[in-house]
Design an enzyme around this catalytic site. Sequence first.
Site, PDB file in Angstrom:
ATOM      1  N   THR A   1       1.000  -1.136   0.041  1.00 37.65           N
ATOM      2  CA  THR A   1       0.059  -0.091  -0.054  1.00 37.65           C
ATOM      3  C   THR A   1       0.558   1.246   0.136  1.00 37.65           C
ATOM      4  O   THR A   1       0.196   2.366  -0.265  1.00 37.65           O
ATOM      5  CB  THR A   1      -0.932   0.003   1.213  1.00 37.65           C
ATOM      6  OG1 THR A   1       0.051   0.047   2.354  1.00 37.65           O
ATOM      7  CG2 THR A   1      -1.753  -1.277   1.364  1.00 37.65           C
TER       8      THR A   1
ATOM      9  N   ASP B   1      18.453  -0.529   5.159  1.00 41.74           N
ATOM     10  CA  ASP B   1      19.120  -1.880   4.481  1.00 41.74           C
ATOM     11  C   ASP B   1      20.644  -1.250   4.400  1.00 41.74           C
ATOM     12  O   ASP B   1      21.438  -2.187   4.998  1.00 41.74           O
ATOM     13  CB  ASP B   1      18.656  -2.292   3.219  1.00 41.74           C
ATOM     14  CG  ASP B   1      17.328  -3.212   3.293  1.00 41.74           C
ATOM     15  OD1 ASP B   1      17.183  -3.472   4.527  1.00 41.74           O
ATOM     16  OD2 ASP B   1      16.852  -3.590   2.370  1.00 41.74           O
TER      17      ASP B   1
ATOM     18  N   ASP C   1      17.515   1.704  -0.410  1.00 40.20           N
ATOM     19  CA  ASP C   1      17.055   1.402   0.666  1.00 40.20           C
ATOM     20  C   ASP C   1      17.932   1.946   2.043  1.00 40.20           C
ATOM     21  O   ASP C   1      18.925   1.100   2.119  1.00 40.20           O
ATOM     22  CB  ASP C   1      16.329  -0.064   1.229  1.00 40.20           C
ATOM     23  CG  ASP C   1      15.485  -0.152   2.371  1.00 40.20           C
ATOM     24  OD1 ASP C   1      14.306  -0.345   2.098  1.00 40.20           O
ATOM     25  OD2 ASP C   1      15.948   0.213   3.619  1.00 40.20           O
TER      26      ASP C   1
HETATM   27  C1  PRP Z   1      12.142   4.221   4.392  1.00 40.46           C
HETATM   28  C2  PRP Z   1      12.652   5.651   5.110  1.00 40.46           C
HETATM   29  C3  PRP Z   1      11.621   6.457   5.501  1.00 40.46           C
HETATM   30  C4  PRP Z   1      10.647   5.939   4.495  1.00 40.46           C
HETATM   31  C5  PRP Z   1      10.475   6.935   3.596  1.00 40.46           C
HETATM   32  O1  PRP Z   1      11.922   3.422   6.029  1.00 40.46           O
HETATM   33  O2  PRP Z   1      13.762   5.504   6.252  1.00 40.46           O
HETATM   34  O3  PRP Z   1      11.144   6.115   6.849  1.00 40.46           O
HETATM   35  O4  PRP Z   1      11.228   4.783   3.981  1.00 40.46           O
HETATM   36  O5  PRP Z   1       9.485   6.911   2.512  1.00 40.46           O
HETATM   37  P1  PRP Z   1       7.985   7.728   2.431  1.00 40.46           P
HETATM   38  O6  PRP Z   1       8.479   8.989   2.372  1.00 40.46           O
HETATM   39  O7  PRP Z   1       7.356   7.271   1.127  1.00 40.46           O
HETATM   40  O8  PRP Z   1       7.168   7.368   3.466  1.00 40.46           O
HETATM   41  P2  PRP Z   1      11.239   2.045   5.639  1.00 40.46           P
HETATM   42  O9  PRP Z   1       9.814   2.065   5.600  1.00 40.46           O
HETATM   43  O10 PRP Z   1      11.997   1.383   4.489  1.00 40.46           O
HETATM   44  O11 PRP Z   1      11.581   1.380   6.850  1.00 40.46           O
HETATM   45  P3  PRP Z   1      13.098   1.089   7.690  1.00 40.46           P
HETATM   46  O12 PRP Z   1      13.664   2.328   8.064  1.00 40.46           O
HETATM   47  O13 PRP Z   1      12.580  -0.001   8.719  1.00 40.46           O
HETATM   48  O14 PRP Z   1      13.682   0.224   6.483  1.00 40.46           O
HETATM   49  N1  URA Z   2      12.883   4.674   1.620  1.00 39.30           N
HETATM   50  C1  URA Z   2      14.337   4.400   1.135  1.00 39.30           C
HETATM   51  O1  URA Z   2      14.938   3.869   2.242  1.00 39.30           O
HETATM   52  N2  URA Z   2      14.721   4.827   0.035  1.00 39.30           N
HETATM   53  C2  URA Z   2      13.880   5.350  -0.739  1.00 39.30           C
HETATM   54  O2  URA Z   2      14.403   5.665  -1.868  1.00 39.30           O
HETATM   55  C3  URA Z   2      12.432   5.551  -0.512  1.00 39.30           C
HETATM   56  C4  URA Z   2      11.978   5.181   0.651  1.00 39.30           C
END
Ligand code: PRP
Ligand code: URA
Length: 209
Positions: free
Chosen positions: A108, A203, A200
Amino acid sequence: MAQVFLFDHPLIQHKISILRDKNTSTKEFRELVHELSMLMAYEVTRDLPLTEVTIETPVATTKAKVLAGKKIALVPILRAGLGMVDGMLSIVPNAKVGHIGLYRDPNTLKPVEYYCKLPEDITEREVVVLDPMLATGGSSSAAITFLKDRGIKNIKFVCLISAPEGIERLQKEHPDVPIFCAAKDEKLNDHAYIIPGLGDAGDRLFGTN
Ligand code: PRP
Ligand code: URA
């Protein structure tokens, strides 16, 4: 409309370029996020109030400016925001730290909250929300709404890489929250990843995939 502070300092741009490189190791990535957060903290704290005190140097008595002691709380969005905490703390060592856990549902693309622990006196503090990535803006906007629902008024958002879509959304949904970012990229791809971005952030910071 929320102000956007885009950093053009050469050191910041240089470090962001290494961060983007897919060949940069986890160790180096972590160190760079730390260093970038330190450098950005300098600008994020530019409006901290000062007060005047009298001090004695070895040769004279003088009035000197010191921080008025405004209280700060850092709130990283888990996971990736964690990487920015220590760098910020090295500049504002007395800040308290709260945590908000959000992940972006891969189907989503909506943020799902799974954790929240904030300092008790957080409503008296200036709150700096940390997340390296501002993509759709879903996560940061939800985290900020969440903080506002708890009575927090004074909020700043700090990220490393932003997409125009995320900036637009935050400006619309939280016009009172200034945005500090080290780079504004081109666009999002079909999976809402920032292009060119860095992949990411969580990661790369923690060595998962
Ligand atoms: C990533 C990042 C942000 C989000 C950004 O986290 O650290 O929190 O995505 O995307 P958005 O602006 O579209 O919401 P992620 O959901 O991958 O989680 P993680 O930090 O646990 O890897
Ligand atoms: N979250 C990430 O970590 N990278 C992106 O490019 C977008 C969302």
